[in-house]
Motif scaffolding. Structure first.
Motif, PDB file in Angstrom:
ATOM      1  N   LYS A  99       0.836  -1.148   0.025  1.00 34.37           N
ATOM      2  CA  LYS A  99       0.146  -0.071   0.117  1.00 34.37           C
ATOM      3  C   LYS A  99       0.834   1.288   0.182  1.00 34.37           C
ATOM      4  CE  LYS A  99      -3.569   2.342   2.664  1.00 34.37           C
ATOM      5  NZ  LYS A  99      -4.637   2.300   3.744  1.00 34.37           N
ATOM      6  N   ASP A 100       1.905   1.317   0.983  1.00 31.42           N
ATOM      7  CA  ASP A 100       2.851   2.427   0.910  1.00 31.42           C
ATOM      8  C   ASP A 100       3.431   2.800  -0.475  1.00 31.42           C
ATOM      9  OD1 ASP A 100       2.496   3.190   3.677  1.00 31.42           O
ATOM     10  OD2 ASP A 100       4.101   1.559   4.200  1.00 31.42           O
ATOM     11  N   PHE A 101       3.899   1.719  -1.164  1.00 32.99           N
ATOM     12  CA  PHE A 101       4.452   2.000  -2.592  1.00 32.99           C
ATOM     13  C   PHE A 101       3.426   2.405  -3.666  1.00 32.99           C
ATOM     14  CE2 PHE A 101       8.127   0.195  -0.425  1.00 32.99           C
ATOM     15  CZ  PHE A 101       8.983   1.103  -0.699  1.00 32.99           C
ATOM     16  N   SER A 102       2.269   2.585  -3.353  1.00 33.37           N
ATOM     17  CA  SER A 102       1.235   2.726  -4.378  1.00 33.37           C
ATOM     18  C   SER A 102       1.518   4.407  -4.644  1.00 33.37           C
ATOM     19  CB  SER A 102      -0.147   2.821  -3.771  1.00 33.37           C
ATOM     20  OG  SER A 102      -0.499   3.490  -2.821  1.00 33.37           O
ATOM     21  N   ASP A 103       2.208   5.085  -4.073  1.00 34.42           N
ATOM     22  CA  ASP A 103       2.588   6.446  -4.183  1.00 34.42           C
ATOM     23  C   ASP A 103       3.736   6.032  -5.345  1.00 34.42           C
ATOM     24  OD1 ASP A 103       3.748   9.093  -4.561  1.00 34.42           O
ATOM     25  OD2 ASP A 103       3.380   9.477  -2.422  1.00 34.42           O
ATOM     26  N   LYS A 104       3.913   6.407  -6.293  1.00 39.18           N
ATOM     27  CA  LYS A 104       5.176   6.066  -7.362  1.00 39.18           C
ATOM     28  C   LYS A 104       6.233   7.065  -6.881  1.00 39.18           C
ATOM     29  CE  LYS A 104       2.431   3.445  -9.611  1.00 39.18           C
ATOM     30  NZ  LYS A 104       2.901   1.885  -9.666  1.00 39.18           N
ATOM     31  N   ASN A 105       5.887   8.198  -6.074  1.00 43.69           N
ATOM     32  CA  ASN A 105       7.032   9.000  -5.735  1.00 43.69           C
ATOM     33  C   ASN A 105       8.076   8.367  -4.621  1.00 43.69           C
ATOM     34  OD1 ASN A 105       6.530  10.849  -7.584  1.00 43.69           O
ATOM     35  ND2 ASN A 105       4.997  11.504  -6.333  1.00 43.69           N
ATOM     36  N   ILE A 106       7.568   7.328  -3.927  1.00 44.65           N
ATOM     37  CA  ILE A 106       8.169   6.779  -2.801  1.00 44.65           C
ATOM     38  C   ILE A 106       9.149   5.882  -3.252  1.00 44.65           C
ATOM     39  CG2 ILE A 106       7.917   5.328  -0.588  1.00 44.65           C
ATOM     40  CD1 ILE A 106       6.593   8.042  -0.466  1.00 44.65           C
ATOM     41  N   VAL A 107      10.321   5.784  -2.713  1.00 51.55           N
ATOM     42  CA  VAL A 107      11.516   4.776  -2.947  1.00 51.55           C
ATOM     43  C   VAL A 107      11.837   4.031  -1.788  1.00 51.55           C
ATOM     44  CG1 VAL A 107      12.262   6.264  -4.791  1.00 51.55           C
ATOM     45  CG2 VAL A 107      13.358   6.563  -2.618  1.00 51.55           C
ATOM     46  N   GLN A 108      11.501   4.624  -0.601  1.00 52.73           N
ATOM     47  CA  GLN A 108      11.944   3.885   0.816  1.00 52.73           C
ATOM     48  C   GLN A 108      10.812   4.116   1.795  1.00 52.73           C
ATOM     49  OE1 GLN A 108      15.686   4.740   2.559  1.00 52.73           O
ATOM     50  NE2 GLN A 108      15.233   2.904   4.169  1.00 52.73           N
ATOM     51  N   VAL A 109      10.356   3.069   2.465  1.00 50.42           N
ATOM     52  CA  VAL A 109       9.502   3.060   3.542  1.00 50.42           C
ATOM     53  C   VAL A 109      10.010   2.408   4.944  1.00 50.42           C
ATOM     54  CG1 VAL A 109       7.345   2.347   4.288  1.00 50.42           C
ATOM     55  CG2 VAL A 109       7.276   3.019   2.104  1.00 50.42           C
ATOM     56  N   TYR A 110       9.889   3.088   5.882  1.00 47.32           N
ATOM     57  CA  TYR A 110      10.188   2.263   7.357  1.00 47.32           C
ATOM     58  C   TYR A 110       9.212   2.579   8.076  1.00 47.32           C
ATOM     59  CZ  TYR A 110      12.124   6.811   8.991  1.00 47.32           C
ATOM     60  OH  TYR A 110      12.358   8.234   9.135  1.00 47.32           O
ATOM     61  N   GLY A 111       9.273   1.727   9.384  1.00 49.81           N
ATOM     62  CA  GLY A 111       8.452   1.826  10.270  1.00 49.81           C
ATOM     63  C   GLY A 111       8.991   1.422  11.753  1.00 49.81           C
ATOM     64  N   PRO A 112       8.069   1.804  12.806  1.00 50.53           N
ATOM     65  CA  PRO A 112       8.482   1.469  14.162  1.00 50.53           C
ATOM     66  C   PRO A 112       8.689   0.017  14.653  1.00 50.53           C
ATOM     67  CG  PRO A 112       6.291   2.000  14.409  1.00 50.53           C
ATOM     68  CD  PRO A 112       6.616   1.988  12.768  1.00 50.53           C
TER      69      PRO A 112
END
Length: 233
Positions: A99-112
């Motif tokens: 879901k987070d990478f449905s935004d095409k501008n996102i290249v990296q995601v991280y969380g707690p």
């Protein structure tokens, strides 16, 4: 497809619960693969991993960053998610990455992260770490990313030069190069169960001091060893 990379080393006591949690996700199993990259375990880690993972092989690059890099090079997915063999993933974890990478501008995601071993001290320690992550992200001063709970676009990760093969801080340092490839997002709902065994056995302050010492010396040190620790069973 999403490729989940799991580095391992002598994790026969923990890797089954990690891979079982990854095998029971809220999206179809055909939408993601599990890749275990082993550092030359002398126990039954690889034997156990083969029951659950799509690929299990021995790393050829050095250290944990090298293991993750080897996994990326063997991955089919255009999204790479990374965790550790002693972590437990909630059932929505892979779907949340997608879901987070449905935004095409996102290249990296991280969380707690939250502690697997339930105690007030462990919760307090990780509360501080998670607060540190949020402060860095929302102030746009730094990205306190952890290799146990992060994901990348594969093409951007390759352009950035992948992980450095160092003793500690590789998961923190990569974000400084990834930000030049696009947007980085902290997702507070992308949570991972994190083992506190290092801090319980070797001490929180001692472990943090060694990590900071190694990072301050460019990620390498002859004085302290941060990876491939031996733990009491």
């Amino acid at each position: 497809m999403i490729s989940v990379i799991v580095p391992s080393f002598n994790e026969e006591e923990n890797i089954a619960q990690c891979l079982v949690s990854l095998s029971h996700q809220t999206i179809e199993r055909s939408e993601y693969e599990i890749i275990v990259v082993d550092g030359g375990s002398t126990d039954k880690t690889c034997e156990i991993a083969r029951k659950y993972a799509d690929k299990v092989f021995i790393q050829t690059s050095k250290k944990v960053g090298g293991a993750r890099n080897d996994g990326v090079m063997a991955a089919k997915g255009d999204i790479i998610a990374s965790t550790d063999a002693d972590c437990i993933l909630p059932p929505y974890w892979v779907e949340r990455v997608k879901k987070d990478f449905s935004d095409k501008n996102i290249v990296q995601v991280y969380g707690p992260v939250y502690p697997i071993e339930d105690s007030m001290g462990n919760h307090f320690s990780l509360l501080l770490a998670n607060t540190f992550s949020r402060i860095g992200y929302y102030s746009r001063t730094f990205y306190y990313t952890l290799g146990c709970n992060t994901a990348f676009r594969k093409d951007a990760f390759l352009r950035a030069g992948m992980y450095r093969c160092i003793d500690a801080g590789d998961d923190l340092e990569i974000a400084m190069r990834m930000k030049d490839q696009g947007k980085i997002r902290f997702d507070g709902k992308l949570k991972v169960g994190f083992s506190m065994r290092r801090y319980q056995q070797y001490g929180t302050f001692k472990s943090l001091y060694e990590w900071l010492y190694i990072v301050a010396h460019g990620g390498e040190s002859q004085k302290y060893a941060y990876t491939q620790k031996k733990y009491n069973k």
